[in-house]
Design an enzyme around this catalytic site. Structure first.
Site, short mmCIF file in Angstrom:
data_model
loop_
_atom_site.label_atom_id
_atom_site.label_comp_id
_atom_site.label_asym_id
_atom_site.label_seq_id
_atom_site.Cartn_x
_atom_site.Cartn_y
_atom_site.Cartn_z
N THR A 221 15.23 -22.08 -8.99
CA THR A 221 15.41 -21.08 -9.41
C THR A 221 14.07 -20.26 -9.56
O THR A 221 13.60 -21.43 -11.00
CB THR A 221 16.70 -19.94 -9.88
OG1 THR A 221 17.75 -20.90 -9.11
CG2 THR A 221 16.37 -18.87 -10.28
N ARG A 249 28.20 -19.90 0.28
CA ARG A 249 27.64 -19.75 -1.41
C ARG A 249 27.17 -18.42 -1.42
O ARG A 249 26.06 -19.21 -1.52
CB ARG A 249 28.11 -21.09 -1.68
CG ARG A 249 27.94 -20.93 -3.76
CD ARG A 249 26.46 -20.86 -4.24
NE ARG A 249 27.10 -20.95 -5.04
CZ ARG A 249 25.97 -21.27 -6.17
NH1 ARG A 249 24.92 -20.69 -5.75
NH2 ARG A 249 26.56 -21.02 -7.48
N GLY A 251 25.11 -17.42 -5.57
CA GLY A 251 25.18 -17.56 -6.93
C GLY A 251 25.21 -15.95 -7.70
O GLY A 251 24.39 -15.03 -6.89
N ASP A 252 24.78 -16.39 -8.73
CA ASP A 252 23.84 -14.89 -9.48
C ASP A 252 23.00 -14.73 -9.20
O ASP A 252 22.35 -13.38 -9.20
CB ASP A 252 24.00 -15.83 -10.65
CG ASP A 252 23.43 -17.09 -11.05
OD1 ASP A 252 22.98 -17.88 -10.71
OD2 ASP A 252 22.31 -16.50 -12.35
N THR A 272 18.92 -18.32 -15.02
CA THR A 272 18.68 -19.24 -13.95
C THR A 272 19.61 -20.53 -14.57
O THR A 272 19.94 -20.55 -15.67
CB THR A 272 17.42 -20.01 -14.43
OG1 THR A 272 16.92 -21.14 -13.15
CG2 THR A 272 16.60 -20.72 -15.41
N GLY A 275 24.99 -20.67 -11.91
CA GLY A 275 25.16 -19.27 -10.96
C GLY A 275 26.71 -18.57 -11.25
O GLY A 275 27.15 -18.22 -11.48
N1 ASP Z 1 21.05 -19.81 -10.48
C1 ASP Z 1 21.31 -20.55 -9.67
C2 ASP Z 1 22.57 -20.69 -8.38
O1 ASP Z 1 23.46 -21.19 -9.25
C3 ASP Z 1 20.50 -21.43 -9.02
C4 ASP Z 1 19.10 -21.76 -10.10
O2 ASP Z 1 19.37 -21.30 -11.28
O3 ASP Z 1 19.12 -22.92 -10.93
O4 ASP Z 1 22.05 -20.30 -7.40
#
Ligand code: ASP
Length: 358
Positions: A221, A249, A251-252, A272, A275
């Site tokens: 990320t 899926r 994520g956040d 990051t 998520g």
């Molecule tokens: N937060 C991101 C997700 O879960 C992944 C990351 O930040 O590395 O998609």
């Protein structure tokens, strides 16, 4: 009796006036807040992902390559801010540099899903208007952060997902690539390694197997937060998600309040990490809320959320943030986080690990 009622009414009126005055004074003092010192007229912070980033797993060349790209990216945003440009432009253009590099898990370097596809998430938020835009699960948009901004500025919506988001990007004239653009050998190797790792984890009840370099490859990320000379905050986040995530899926990163949040009254935050935990913890908004409602400093709010709340839930990761006074924070609970910050004097700090002077 009549006189008594009259007196009672009078008392109530006086009493309520007093309360109103007090309320007014209270709300004025709340607006003003504690005495604030403007640390920087403008400022910018970026991250390139948090995770199990250990010095022993990195070559000198790897370190140099990451630092070089982080510096190139942050200088793009810094120049925009220095010349009086907007924090939104700084965030978008800075993230482009990282999205176009295979080093980071965003854009070109996006990780693979369990189905061998690349599905990208992004979001951006304008702290002045609290307007926001996001895209989730896109497969053909070269720079998802620009799609997020286009959703914000050229649609009545906050988030578009899947095919609808890809088609919208095309209609809006954004750069479209064949999905093979996102294929990189190193990310494919990570998928193969993570799939093997997850099988062993399942066999061992998810307890015994741990390999730092493999776990790290699940994360990534990129993100950027900025304060411009007009006092406007902005935040943006872009990602390929987590290696071997189930296709579909989300994520956040594209969730406003979890992966990204900006509010001119408080701060701008980009997250990051794992998520699912960042969504459940509403990380980015929580930091802003602790400042707004509890009067915490940015540093303290970030510490509470990243060092206490997220680990208590069982998650890990980090955030970058800048507040309305130009204070900058880079907080993480993992072994490392690719990160850089620049203040209004042009002083640059770049870091990778937690436990080493980089
Ligand atoms: N937060 C991101 C997700 O879960 C992944 C990351 O930040 O590395 O998609």
């Amino acid at each position: 009796m009549k006189n008594f009622l009259y007196l009672l009414c009078l008392c109530l009126i006086v009493f309520s006036c007093k309360n109103e005055e007090e309320l007014k004074a209270f709300s004025e003092s709340r607006k003003a807040g504690p005495v604030q010192v403007q640390t920087n007229e403008f400022a910018i912070v970026i991250h390139g992902g948090a995770g199990t980033i250990l010095k022993e797993n990195m070559t000198k060349d790897d370190e140099a390559a990451y630092k070089l790209k982080l510096e190139e990216a942050i200088r793009v945003g810094y120049e925009i801010l220095k010349n009086g440009g907007s924090s939104l432009d700084a965030v978008e253009q800075t993230i482009h540099i990282m999205e176009n590099s295979p080093l980071f898990n965003a854009g070109k370097g996006a990780v693979f899903t369990n189905a061998g596809t690349n599905e990208l998430d992004a979001s951006i938020m304008d702290g002045k208007t609290l307007n926001a835009g996001a895209s989730a699960g896109t497969k053909t948009v070269k720079n998802p952060i620009s799609l997020a901004r286009t959703v914000m500025e050229h649609s009545p919506h906050v988030m578009l997902a899947g095919d609808g988001a890809d088609v919208f990007a095309q209609e809006q004239g954004l750069e479209i690539v064949d999905s093979t653009y996102f294929y990189t050998e190193s990310r494919m190797n990570s998928l193969i390694r993570v799939k093997n790792c997850d099988e062993i984890e399942e066999g061992d009840n998810k307890t015994a197997f741990y390999d730092a370099s493999i776990k790290d490859s699940k994360f990534g990320t990129v993100g950027c937060v900025a304060l411009d000379k007009s006092g406007n905050l902005a935040a943006g986040t872009s990602t390929g998600g987590m290696t071997n995530k189930r296709w579909g899926r989300i994520g956040d990163a594209p969730i406003i309040g979890a992966g990204t949040y900006a509010n001119n009254n408080t701060c701008a935050v980009s997250s990051t990490g794992w998520g699912e935990f960042f969504i459940r913890g509403m990380v980015a908004h929580d930091i802003s809320a602790l400042m707004e409602y509890k009067g915490l400093s940015l540093q303290e709010a970030a510490r509470v959320v990243i060092q206490e709340k997220i680990p208590d839930l069982g998650g890990d990761g980090g955030i970058i943030a800048v507040d309305k006074n130009g204070n900058m924070v880079m907080e993480f609970n993992t072994a490392g986080m690719y990160r850089a910050a620049m203040n209004d004097k042009g002083e640059l700090s770049i870091g990778i690990y937690k436990d080493y002077e980089d």
